[in-house]
Motif scaffolding. Structure first.
Motif, PDB file in Angstrom:
ATOM      1  N   VAL A  48       8.699  -0.552 -29.576  1.00  0.00           N
ATOM      2  CA  VAL A  48       8.471  -2.101 -29.731  1.00  0.00           C
ATOM      3  C   VAL A  48       9.744  -2.849 -29.168  1.00  0.00           C
ATOM      4  CG1 VAL A  48       8.489  -3.700 -31.688  1.00  0.00           C
ATOM      5  CG2 VAL A  48       7.647  -1.315 -32.017  1.00  0.00           C
ATOM      6  N   LEU A  49       9.178  -3.864 -28.432  1.00  0.00           N
ATOM      7  CA  LEU A  49      10.239  -4.405 -27.643  1.00  0.00           C
ATOM      8  C   LEU A  49      10.330  -6.126 -27.549  1.00  0.00           C
ATOM      9  CD1 LEU A  49      10.165  -2.493 -24.335  1.00  0.00           C
ATOM     10  CD2 LEU A  49      11.732  -2.035 -26.302  1.00  0.00           C
ATOM     11  N   ASP A  50      11.254  -6.784 -27.608  1.00  0.00           N
ATOM     12  CA  ASP A  50      11.297  -8.240 -27.506  1.00  0.00           C
ATOM     13  C   ASP A  50      10.939  -8.701 -26.041  1.00  0.00           C
ATOM     14  OD1 ASP A  50      11.473 -10.997 -27.756  1.00  0.00           O
ATOM     15  OD2 ASP A  50      13.448 -10.781 -28.869  1.00  0.00           O
ATOM     16  N   ASN A  51       9.864  -9.362 -25.882  1.00  0.00           N
ATOM     17  CA  ASN A  51       9.686  -9.882 -24.489  1.00  0.00           C
ATOM     18  C   ASN A  51       9.972 -11.209 -24.200  1.00  0.00           C
ATOM     19  OD1 ASN A  51       8.138  -9.644 -21.999  1.00  0.00           O
ATOM     20  ND2 ASN A  51       6.880 -11.075 -22.689  1.00  0.00           N
ATOM     21  N   ALA A  52      10.808 -11.645 -25.281  1.00  0.00           N
ATOM     22  CA  ALA A  52      11.495 -13.068 -24.918  1.00  0.00           C
ATOM     23  C   ALA A  52      10.568 -14.300 -24.384  1.00  0.00           C
ATOM     24  CB  ALA A  52      12.757 -13.022 -24.438  1.00  0.00           C
ATOM     25  N   GLY A  53       9.186 -14.034 -24.621  1.00  0.00           N
ATOM     26  CA  GLY A  53       8.201 -15.138 -24.218  1.00  0.00           C
ATOM     27  C   GLY A  53       7.779 -15.033 -22.522  1.00  0.00           C
ATOM     28  N   ARG A  54       8.631 -14.005 -21.878  1.00  0.00           N
ATOM     29  CA  ARG A  54       8.379 -13.925 -20.229  1.00  0.00           C
ATOM     30  C   ARG A  54       6.840 -13.646 -20.248  1.00  0.00           C
ATOM     31  NH1 ARG A  54      12.622  -9.896 -21.627  1.00  0.00           N
ATOM     32  NH2 ARG A  54      14.669 -10.888 -21.236  1.00  0.00           N
ATOM     33  N   LYS A  55       6.490 -14.153 -19.135  1.00  0.00           N
ATOM     34  CA  LYS A  55       5.296 -14.245 -18.527  1.00  0.00           C
ATOM     35  C   LYS A  55       4.972 -13.145 -17.442  1.00  0.00           C
ATOM     36  CE  LYS A  55       4.630 -19.192 -19.410  1.00  0.00           C
ATOM     37  NZ  LYS A  55       3.771 -18.978 -20.656  1.00  0.00           N
ATOM     38  N   TYR A  56       3.750 -12.464 -17.381  1.00  0.00           N
ATOM     39  CA  TYR A  56       3.406 -11.460 -16.430  1.00  0.00           C
ATOM     40  C   TYR A  56       2.501 -12.264 -15.209  1.00  0.00           C
ATOM     41  CZ  TYR A  56       5.140  -8.119 -19.658  1.00  0.00           C
ATOM     42  OH  TYR A  56       5.833  -7.294 -20.582  1.00  0.00           O
ATOM     43  N   PRO A  57       2.810 -11.659 -14.169  1.00  0.00           N
ATOM     44  CA  PRO A  57       1.862 -12.044 -12.958  1.00  0.00           C
ATOM     45  C   PRO A  57       0.181 -11.762 -13.317  1.00  0.00           C
ATOM     46  CG  PRO A  57       3.634 -10.947 -12.167  1.00  0.00           C
ATOM     47  CD  PRO A  57       3.661 -10.862 -13.654  1.00  0.00           C
ATOM     48  N   ASP A  58      -0.496 -12.497 -12.719  1.00  0.00           N
ATOM     49  CA  ASP A  58      -2.048 -12.180 -13.223  1.00  0.00           C
ATOM     50  C   ASP A  58      -2.377 -10.788 -12.682  1.00  0.00           C
ATOM     51  OD1 ASP A  58      -2.301 -14.898 -13.374  1.00  0.00           O
ATOM     52  OD2 ASP A  58      -3.124 -15.506 -11.394  1.00  0.00           O
ATOM     53  N   GLY A  59      -3.125 -10.205 -13.963  1.00  0.00           N
ATOM     54  CA  GLY A  59      -3.539  -8.911 -13.829  1.00  0.00           C
ATOM     55  C   GLY A  59      -2.621  -7.964 -14.527  1.00  0.00           C
ATOM     56  N   MET A  60      -1.602  -8.377 -14.887  1.00  0.00           N
ATOM     57  CA  MET A  60      -0.495  -7.615 -15.335  1.00  0.00           C
ATOM     58  C   MET A  60      -0.162  -8.100 -16.826  1.00  0.00           C
ATOM     59  SD  MET A  60       2.614  -7.104 -12.708  1.00  0.00           S
ATOM     60  CE  MET A  60       1.737  -6.690 -10.930  1.00  0.00           C
ATOM     61  N   ASN A  61       0.212  -7.143 -17.766  1.00  0.00           N
ATOM     62  CA  ASN A  61       0.754  -7.300 -19.145  1.00  0.00           C
ATOM     63  C   ASN A  61       1.855  -6.331 -19.226  1.00  0.00           C
ATOM     64  OD1 ASN A  61      -0.466  -5.029 -19.853  1.00  0.00           O
ATOM     65  ND2 ASN A  61      -2.328  -5.996 -20.236  1.00  0.00           N
ATOM     66  N   GLU A  62       2.009  -6.217 -20.645  1.00  0.00           N
ATOM     67  CA  GLU A  62       3.231  -5.319 -21.114  1.00  0.00           C
ATOM     68  C   GLU A  62       3.146  -3.718 -21.067  1.00  0.00           C
ATOM     69  OE1 GLU A  62       1.384  -6.561 -24.992  1.00  0.00           O
ATOM     70  OE2 GLU A  62       1.561  -7.536 -23.082  1.00  0.00           O
ATOM     71  N   ASN A  63       1.818  -3.616 -20.744  1.00  0.00           N
ATOM     72  CA  ASN A  63       1.361  -2.153 -20.372  1.00  0.00           C
ATOM     73  C   ASN A  63       0.634  -1.749 -19.232  1.00  0.00           C
ATOM     74  OD1 ASN A  63       1.804  -0.375 -23.168  1.00  0.00           O
ATOM     75  ND2 ASN A  63       0.929  -2.129 -23.884  1.00  0.00           N
ATOM     76  N   THR A  64       0.589  -2.977 -18.418  1.00  0.00           N
ATOM     77  CA  THR A  64      -0.016  -2.664 -16.996  1.00  0.00           C
ATOM     78  C   THR A  64       1.080  -3.304 -16.156  1.00  0.00           C
ATOM     79  OG1 THR A  64      -2.065  -2.710 -18.237  1.00  0.00           O
ATOM     80  CG2 THR A  64      -1.848  -2.907 -15.482  1.00  0.00           C
ATOM     81  N   ASN A  65       2.049  -2.762 -15.649  1.00  0.00           N
ATOM     82  CA  ASN A  65       3.025  -3.434 -14.683  1.00  0.00           C
ATOM     83  C   ASN A  65       3.553  -2.267 -13.846  1.00  0.00           C
ATOM     84  OD1 ASN A  65       5.822  -2.991 -15.913  1.00  0.00           O
ATOM     85  ND2 ASN A  65       4.521  -3.792 -17.727  1.00  0.00           N
ATOM     86  N   PRO A  66       4.216  -2.426 -12.751  1.00  0.00           N
ATOM     87  CA  PRO A  66       4.717  -1.358 -11.912  1.00  0.00           C
ATOM     88  C   PRO A  66       5.847  -0.760 -12.492  1.00  0.00           C
ATOM     89  CG  PRO A  66       4.980  -3.318 -10.973  1.00  0.00           C
ATOM     90  CD  PRO A  66       4.118  -3.766 -11.962  1.00  0.00           C
ATOM     91  N   TYR A  67       6.874  -1.581 -13.352  1.00  0.00           N
ATOM     92  CA  TYR A  67       7.987  -1.152 -13.788  1.00  0.00           C
ATOM     93  C   TYR A  67       7.815  -0.212 -14.972  1.00  0.00           C
ATOM     94  CZ  TYR A  67      10.097  -4.390 -10.711  1.00  0.00           C
ATOM     95  OH  TYR A  67      10.221  -5.268  -9.605  1.00  0.00           O
ATOM     96  N   LEU A  68       7.090  -0.466 -15.708  1.00  0.00           N
ATOM     97  CA  LEU A  68       6.524   0.554 -16.825  1.00  0.00           C
ATOM     98  C   LEU A  68       5.919   1.670 -16.218  1.00  0.00           C
ATOM     99  CD1 LEU A  68       6.485   1.327 -19.718  1.00  0.00           C
ATOM    100  CD2 LEU A  68       4.238   0.369 -19.938  1.00  0.00           C
ATOM    101  N   ASP A  69       5.183   1.680 -15.333  1.00  0.00           N
ATOM    102  CA  ASP A  69       4.724   2.928 -14.383  1.00  0.00           C
ATOM    103  C   ASP A  69       5.995   3.324 -13.841  1.00  0.00           C
ATOM    104  OD1 ASP A  69       1.860   2.112 -14.890  1.00  0.00           O
ATOM    105  OD2 ASP A  69       1.560   1.288 -12.993  1.00  0.00           O
ATOM    106  N   TYR A  70       6.722   3.009 -13.485  1.00  0.00           N
ATOM    107  CA  TYR A  70       8.050   3.752 -12.724  1.00  0.00           C
ATOM    108  C   TYR A  70       8.574   4.662 -13.755  1.00  0.00           C
ATOM    109  CZ  TYR A  70      12.866   4.574 -11.088  1.00  0.00           C
ATOM    110  OH  TYR A  70      14.052   4.944 -10.904  1.00  0.00           O
ATOM    111  N   ILE A  71       8.741   3.924 -14.962  1.00  0.00           N
ATOM    112  CA  ILE A  71       9.413   4.729 -16.064  1.00  0.00           C
ATOM    113  C   ILE A  71       8.651   5.919 -16.678  1.00  0.00           C
ATOM    114  CG2 ILE A  71      10.427   4.760 -18.466  1.00  0.00           C
ATOM    115  CD1 ILE A  71      11.016   1.923 -18.042  1.00  0.00           C
ATOM    116  N   ARG A  72       7.160   5.755 -16.710  1.00  0.00           N
ATOM    117  CA  ARG A  72       6.194   6.920 -16.850  1.00  0.00           C
ATOM    118  C   ARG A  72       6.344   7.983 -16.017  1.00  0.00           C
ATOM    119  NH1 ARG A  72       1.702   2.513 -17.770  1.00  0.00           N
ATOM    120  NH2 ARG A  72       1.796   1.806 -20.217  1.00  0.00           N
TER     121      ARG A  72
END
Length: 510
Positions: A48-72
């Motif tokens: 559970v994280l505070d995203n501080a209102g940051r926006k994601y590029p098209d096609g990405m969200n908090e669970n679909t993005n390369p940085y979370l993939d990197y940690i996984r």
């Protein structure tokens, strides 16, 4: 490269919370990394994280993005991220902790909340887990940082997110408007008042309308730090000063009453934005960017934010940093912020504490920290040439959402942080701003860990302060209502906090 020197550093309904992770609920599997060579994922974590209102590029969200993939990939874990809306985030995670659902990690900036959960035995102690699974994590912070998350039972209950900045704000002014009005950059509080009056009444933008502000501040006394500092007051939730050998909370100092008297006078004379008590951060940003503001207490990085947007909107806008306002007694400065700015905790209900620490160890490794802080190399955000870091401004901004993950645990790395800020553009003077701030900090004389009593009372007393001081500044209550506030503050837990803090001070003063 790490620098390890001594540091001088409307509650929503529960039913609404069920919808928070609608893009990826706890029952769903988070998307896994696309690397076919990655080993099979063995455990699942929910963060559970505070995203501080940051926006994601098209096609990405908090669970679909390369940085979370990197940690996984690096941790071999299946990770789901839930990001409650930033407005009222703390209230929402309060509810989540009592919802009956199980979460593996929750990030908060509220030390009082953490200490309360420690008292309730609602958090997992981390000492043995860090020793066993977190070698990178353990050495990522100096000992004095670990002390600030070591509680009264001698156990660590949070992974700290630290800041290398000693405070947040400094005054910025539109120099072009000063020149137009025939004014010099202000130094004393009286000169600041003169500038506010001219900005509010002499049409500095030349549009023939009375629509510019003398000073903009925000709800809950936001952006008033340098004003209180001119009275020698480090206004902060847990900021204490020494008086006659004892620690006294900044809320109840006699000088605080005088600062409120000054601010109430500004409001009465219409030199403060009339909507200030409703100004959320985005409202302040919009008014600065929209050319309604010529003077305000800016955060160190806002030369790349609202100030930059204003300059793009109005190429004539020339913003410069000012000296902190000096009061009649020669006082000036800004309240110190806590060295530990956030706390990543593992609820006692989690069955995956060891996996959380393994994940945090990945994030706090040199490679992990640099990747999340600077960006994945394949996105061409940064490069080093001849030992000098350069950054692609546009790509950096596009991938700024990665900070939601890097902030889970922010290790002490002042050198990398300063290198990064310079690479983002020397013209923004962010390191200059930090240097100016750091040289004008009013130190907090209490730097112990959050305690049971502080956790019990701090939040409610802060709310009491905000409500009382707001009414005084707006003239709803007279200035002498401050004395009533002090009595209530002491009665409602302030005296208990003062006793506890001074017990610590008697043992730890230098």
């Amino acid at each position: 490269m790490k620098k390890k020197s001594n540091l001088t550093i409307s509650i929503a309904s529960l039913s609404a919370l069920v919808l928070l992770g609608s893009g990826c609920s706890q029952g769903e599997s988070a998307p896994q990394a696309s690397n076919p060579a990655a080993p099979a994922v063995n455990k699942s974590l929910t963060l559970v994280l505070d995203n501080a209102g940051r926006k994601y590029p098209d096609g990405m969200n908090e669970n679909t993005n390369p940085y979370l993939d990197y940690i996984r990939q690096q941790s071999n874990l299946n990770i789901t991220v839930i990001t409650p809306p930033p407005d009222g985030y703390q209230d929402k995670i309060n509810i989540m902790m009592t919802s009956g659902e199980s979460y593996d990690l929750i990030r908060s900036t509220d030390s009082a909340w953490v200490s309360k959960l420690v008292k309730q035995k609602a958090l997992t102690p981390l000492n043995e887990l860090i020793d066993q699974y977190g070698p990178n994590l353990k050495k990522a912070y100096p000992e004095e940082v670990w002390k600030q998350v070591t509680f009264e039972d001698g156990k660590i209950y949070a992974i700290p997110g630290v800041t290398t900045k000693k405070a947040d704000e400094l005054m910025y002014v539109r120099k072009d408007w000063l020149a137009k009005l025939g004014l010099n950059p202000p130094k004393t509080l009286d000169e600041y008042t003169e500038v506010m009056r001219a900005l509010a009444t002499k049409d500095p933008d030349g549009n023939g309308k009375n629509d510019t502000l003398g000073l903009i501040i925000g709800e809950k006394l936001a952006r008033t730090g340098p004003i209180f500092g001119a009275f020698g007051v480090p206004l902060g939730q847990n900021n204490w000063v020494e008086r006659n050998g004892q620690l006294v909370h900044s809320y109840i100092l006699p000088e605080t009453k005088e600062a409120l008297r000054y601010l109430a006078g500004l409001y009465k004379d219409k030199l403060i934005d009339s909507e200030w008590a409703l100004n959320k951060p985005k409202n302040v940003d919009e008014k600065v960017a929209g050319g309604k503001v010529g003077l305000f207490s800016a955060q160190w990085h806002e030369t790349r934010g609202s100030i930059l947007t204003n300059k793009k909107n109005d190429p004539k806008a020339d913003w410069v940093a000012l000296d902190y306002p000096v009061g009649k007694d020669g006082k000036s400065g800004i309240a110190a912020i806590n060295l530990v700015g956030s706390y990543a905790v593992i609820p006692a209900t989690s069955k995956n504490a060891s996996e959380v620490i393994k994940m945090m160890d990945v994030i706090n490794s040199r490679q992990g920290h640099e990747t999340l802080k600077l960006g994945l190399p394949e996105h061409q955000i940064w490069e080093r040439k001849d030992g000098k870091l350069t950054m692609n401004f546009e790509e950096h901004n596009k991938h700024i959402y990665r900070n939601t993950l890097s902030e889970i645990a922010n290790p002490w790395d002042d050198e990398l942080e300063r290198e990064r800020l310079d690479a983002l553009g020397l013209e923004f003077k962010m390191n200059d701003n930090i240097n100016l701030i750091n040289s004008h900090v009013i130190p907090n004389q209490y730097n112990g860990a959050p305690t049971e009593i502080l956790g019990k009372y701090s939040s409610q007393l802060k709310k009491m302060m905000e409500e009382s001081f707001t009414k005084i500044i707006m003239g709803t209550n007279p200035i002498d209502d401050f004395d009533v506030f002090v009595k209530e503050w002491k009665k409602e837990g302030g005296d208990e906090m003062t006793r506890e803090v001074n017990e610590w001070y008697s043992k730890n003063r230098k």
